[in-house]
Design a protein around this motif. Sequence first.
Motif, mmCIF file in Angstrom:
data_model
loop_
_atom_site.group_PDB
_atom_site.id
_atom_site.type_symbol
_atom_site.label_atom_id
_atom_site.label_comp_id
_atom_site.label_asym_id
_atom_site.label_seq_id
_atom_site.Cartn_x
_atom_site.Cartn_y
_atom_site.Cartn_z
ATOM 1 N N THR A 151 15.121 0.476 -1.883
ATOM 2 C CA THR A 151 14.573 1.835 -1.863
ATOM 3 C C THR A 151 13.295 1.960 -2.671
ATOM 4 O O THR A 151 12.609 2.959 -2.588
ATOM 5 N N HIS A 152 12.946 0.913 -3.460
ATOM 6 C CA HIS A 152 11.729 0.987 -4.274
ATOM 7 C C HIS A 152 10.476 0.669 -3.461
ATOM 8 O O HIS A 152 9.385 1.028 -3.845
ATOM 9 N N MET A 153 10.622 -0.056 -2.349
ATOM 10 C CA MET A 153 9.460 -0.541 -1.630
ATOM 11 C C MET A 153 8.477 0.544 -1.200
ATOM 12 O O MET A 153 7.275 0.371 -1.342
ATOM 13 N N PRO A 154 8.931 1.703 -0.657
ATOM 14 C CA PRO A 154 7.953 2.714 -0.245
ATOM 15 C C PRO A 154 7.122 3.247 -1.414
ATOM 16 O O PRO A 154 6.024 3.743 -1.203
ATOM 17 N N GLY A 155 7.656 3.157 -2.630
ATOM 18 C CA GLY A 155 6.943 3.698 -3.776
ATOM 19 C C GLY A 155 5.725 2.896 -4.181
ATOM 20 O O GLY A 155 4.738 3.450 -4.644
ATOM 21 N N LYS A 156 5.766 1.581 -4.007
ATOM 22 C CA LYS A 156 4.652 0.752 -4.457
ATOM 23 C C LYS A 156 3.363 0.999 -3.668
ATOM 24 O O LYS A 156 2.307 1.204 -4.260
ATOM 25 N N PRO A 157 3.404 0.994 -2.327
ATOM 26 C CA PRO A 157 2.154 1.241 -1.586
ATOM 27 C C PRO A 157 1.542 2.607 -1.894
ATOM 28 O O PRO A 157 0.324 2.726 -2.029
ATOM 29 N N ALA A 158 2.381 3.620 -2.022
ATOM 30 C CA ALA A 158 1.855 4.959 -2.308
ATOM 31 C C ALA A 158 1.201 5.011 -3.679
ATOM 32 O O ALA A 158 0.121 5.596 -3.850
ATOM 33 N N LEU A 159 1.833 4.381 -4.681
ATOM 34 C CA LEU A 159 1.274 4.369 -6.025
ATOM 35 C C LEU A 159 -0.022 3.554 -6.056
ATOM 36 O O LEU A 159 -0.989 3.940 -6.723
ATOM 37 N N ARG A 160 -0.051 2.435 -5.320
ATOM 38 C CA ARG A 160 -1.286 1.651 -5.254
ATOM 39 C C ARG A 160 -2.431 2.478 -4.676
ATOM 40 O O ARG A 160 -3.554 2.451 -5.193
ATOM 41 N N ARG A 161 -2.171 3.195 -3.579
ATOM 42 C CA ARG A 161 -3.225 3.998 -2.955
ATOM 43 C C ARG A 161 -3.756 5.050 -3.920
ATOM 44 O O ARG A 161 -4.970 5.273 -4.028
ATOM 45 N N GLU A 162 -2.848 5.684 -4.651
ATOM 46 C CA GLU A 162 -3.232 6.728 -5.603
ATOM 47 C C GLU A 162 -4.098 6.161 -6.730
ATOM 48 O O GLU A 162 -5.138 6.737 -7.087
ATOM 49 N N LEU A 163 -3.709 5.011 -7.262
ATOM 50 C CA LEU A 163 -4.431 4.426 -8.383
ATOM 51 C C LEU A 163 -5.783 3.856 -7.949
ATOM 52 O O LEU A 163 -6.780 3.975 -8.664
ATOM 53 N N LEU A 164 -5.825 3.251 -6.778
ATOM 54 C CA LEU A 164 -7.095 2.731 -6.275
ATOM 55 C C LEU A 164 -8.074 3.867 -5.972
ATOM 56 O O LEU A 164 -9.282 3.737 -6.202
ATOM 57 N N ALA A 165 -7.548 4.992 -5.470
ATOM 58 C CA ALA A 165 -8.404 6.155 -5.211
ATOM 59 C C ALA A 165 -8.995 6.679 -6.520
ATOM 60 O O ALA A 165 -10.176 7.047 -6.588
ATOM 61 N N PRO A 177 7.691 1.296 -9.705
ATOM 62 C CA PRO A 177 8.791 0.775 -8.875
ATOM 63 C C PRO A 177 8.891 -0.733 -9.059
ATOM 64 O O PRO A 177 7.871 -1.427 -9.135
ATOM 65 N N GLU A 178 10.105 -1.242 -9.137
ATOM 66 C CA GLU A 178 10.273 -2.672 -9.389
ATOM 67 C C GLU A 178 11.189 -3.317 -8.372
ATOM 68 O O GLU A 178 11.997 -2.647 -7.725
ATOM 69 N N GLU A 179 11.045 -4.624 -8.242
ATOM 70 C CA GLU A 179 11.904 -5.451 -7.406
ATOM 71 C C GLU A 179 12.568 -6.496 -8.287
ATOM 72 O O GLU A 179 12.137 -6.720 -9.417
ATOM 73 N N PRO A 180 13.618 -7.146 -7.783
ATOM 74 C CA PRO A 180 14.363 -8.078 -8.635
ATOM 75 C C PRO A 180 13.519 -9.186 -9.259
ATOM 76 O O PRO A 180 13.810 -9.644 -10.360
ATOM 77 N N HIS A 181 12.448 -9.633 -8.567
ATOM 78 C CA HIS A 181 11.650 -10.738 -9.092
ATOM 79 C C HIS A 181 10.610 -10.277 -10.120
ATOM 80 O O HIS A 181 9.973 -11.110 -10.762
ATOM 81 N N ASP A 182 10.399 -8.980 -10.272
ATOM 82 C CA ASP A 182 9.371 -8.480 -11.184
ATOM 83 C C ASP A 182 9.753 -8.753 -12.640
ATOM 84 O O ASP A 182 10.915 -8.630 -13.022
#
Length: 208
Positions: A3-17, A185-190
């Motif tokens: 459930t964390h995966m959708p959060g990473k792309p959105a946060l990346r877009r916000e920070l890059l903007a 958002p984190e994943e097990p390997h982070d």
Amino acid sequence: MNTHMPGKPALRRELLAARRLLSEEDVRNASAVLARRALELPELAGAGTVAAYVSVGREPGTRALLDALRERGVRVLLPVLLPDNDLDWAVYEGAERLVRAGRGLLEPDGVRLGADAVLRARAVLLPGLAVDGRGMRLGRGGGSYDRVLGRLERAGAGGGAGVGGGAGAVLAVLLYDHEVVERVPEEPHDRPVHVVVTPGGTRRFAGA
């Protein structure tokens, strides 16, 4: 299902903007302060070898820091992106020895030292877009530094990290002040970093 995966792309877009809104002067001023603060880290002050990277665009600037470390006599390793997204390494020998590579990156043109060269570093500076209060880092999503961190972790588990480096290396990320966020958002390997350096100050993370 993660459930964390959708959060990473959105946060990346916000920070890059947000980074795109920074002026060249903002970036230049932040770079000078970041270099000064990073050079105060005891792990960098006493390091023989540091693994770093060349900032591009509106990333928090590393150029002044790279030159300052080199002037101190520190051996600075810079990444060279491989076709499979893993990282090779080469020694930084000055800005005039950097060449433009894929994805707009700048890489050293010297001898390639192999992916395991990072294991000799006393400190590893990681690019990132954000870090949270636990030290969890948000990268750009390419996975290159996940491999680096995995390599460091495996070397530590096997006791083969090398003198003064490997698993004993401090993991640091340079960011703008607003990029220290409440939650990444984190994943097990982070894996968490040890310290974040921003123009406003330096913060260490106990859980790393």
